[in-house]
Design an enzyme around this catalytic site. Structure first.
Site, PDB file in Angstrom:
ATOM      1  CB  SER A 106      -0.091  -0.428  -2.318  1.00 50.18           C
ATOM      2  OG  SER A 106      -0.157  -1.076  -3.577  1.00 50.18           O
ATOM      3  N   GLY A 110      -4.488   0.385  -2.279  1.00 53.55           N
ATOM      4  CA  GLY A 110      -5.769   0.016  -2.854  1.00 53.55           C
ATOM      5  C   GLY A 110      -6.405   1.094  -3.712  1.00 53.55           C
ATOM      6  CG  ASN A 157      -4.769  -0.910  -7.011  1.00 49.19           C
ATOM      7  OD1 ASN A 157      -4.249  -2.012  -6.886  1.00 49.19           O
ATOM      8  ND2 ASN A 157      -4.469   0.107  -6.229  1.00 49.19           N
ATOM      9  CG  ASP A 175       2.144  -9.042  -2.831  1.00 51.97           C
ATOM     10  OD1 ASP A 175       3.218  -8.908  -3.450  1.00 51.97           O
ATOM     11  OD2 ASP A 175       1.607  -8.101  -2.222  1.00 51.97           O
ATOM     12  CG  HIS A 216       2.488  -4.677  -2.940  1.00 51.17           C
ATOM     13  ND1 HIS A 216       1.495  -5.622  -2.802  1.00 51.17           N
ATOM     14  CD2 HIS A 216       1.870  -3.492  -3.169  1.00 51.17           C
ATOM     15  CE1 HIS A 216       0.322  -5.033  -2.932  1.00 51.17           C
ATOM     16  NE2 HIS A 216       0.515  -3.750  -3.160  1.00 51.17           N
TER      17      HIS A 216
END
Length: 217
Positions: free
Chosen positions: A43, A80, A108, A191, A194
């Site tokens: 991402s 993801g 991730n 979040d 990001h």
């Protein structure tokens, strides 16, 4: 020309669309005699939560165009994505001529607490596959770090994956892709993970510190 391949899932429809765009990018590069820079990541590369044109690969394309260099950026970022997922889709992503391969995966894995050796082995397999397809390709590995949630031993071991692989494989290393962005609230979305559009500009600078020396030569 900038080709963006972004997705928040891994459905067959999305992968089919990506394959179509990659083939189109390959055709265009052959017609225009452009060299291809492929960003293969998650991402962070895809530009999650941002408008089209704000992810760092497209900012890199803008800089390349301003310097009148004959390179085309292909963004193969998939939100993801883990190193395992990347290993599974690298075969069709590389069905084109690529001159510079930027590998941005692992974050991730770290956030999920995947075993360090598993992450390292997956990245090694991706590097091996890329080199098998084109021994002359230039490879850049984007280093990553994670918060200490998983414990100090895991955090330290995870950070070391990237310089170890870079040295072993004699590839270029971006020490920490999120340098000067990670942990700074105003440069990250709500979040806290990001980057914002402003944060992506710094990521582009971090990438260019390494990539620029390669393509300007």
């Amino acid at each position: 020309m900038f080709i963006t391949l972004t997705s928040c899932g891994e459905s067959n429809k999305e992968e089919k669309q990506q394959k179509t765009e990659i083939l189109a990018a390959n055709d265009n590069s052959e017609e225009n005699a452009e060299q291809v820079i492929l960003f293969f990541g998650n991402s962070l590369t895809a530009g999650y939560g941002l408008e089209k044109g704000e992810a760092f690969p497209e900012l890199i394309q803008q800089r390349i165009d301003s310097l009148e260099l004959s390179y085309k950026v292909v963004n193969a970022g998939l939100s993801g994505e883990t190193t395992s997922g990347g290993k599974n889709r690298i075969d069709w992503v590389l069905k084109q001529n690529v001159d510079v391969f930027v590998l941005e995966l692992g974050a991730n894995d770290g956030l999920r607490g995947i075993a360090i050796e598993e992450t390292k082995n997956n990245l090694q397999e991706i590097i091996d596959f890329v080199r098998e397809q084109n021994p002359e390709i230039e490879i850049i590995l984007a280093g990553m770090q994670i918060p200490p949630n998983m414990g100090q031993d895991y955090t330290t071991g995870f950070k070391q994956i990237f310089p170890d692989l870079a040295e072993k494989n004699d590839v270029y290393l971006i020490p920490f892709l999120l340098e000067d962005v990670a942990g700074i609230p105003e440069l990250n979305q709500q979040d806290g993970i990001h980057p914002t559009a402003e944060g992506q500009k710094i990521l582009a600078d971090n990438v260019w510190d390494v990539l620029g020396e390669i393509i300007e030569d």
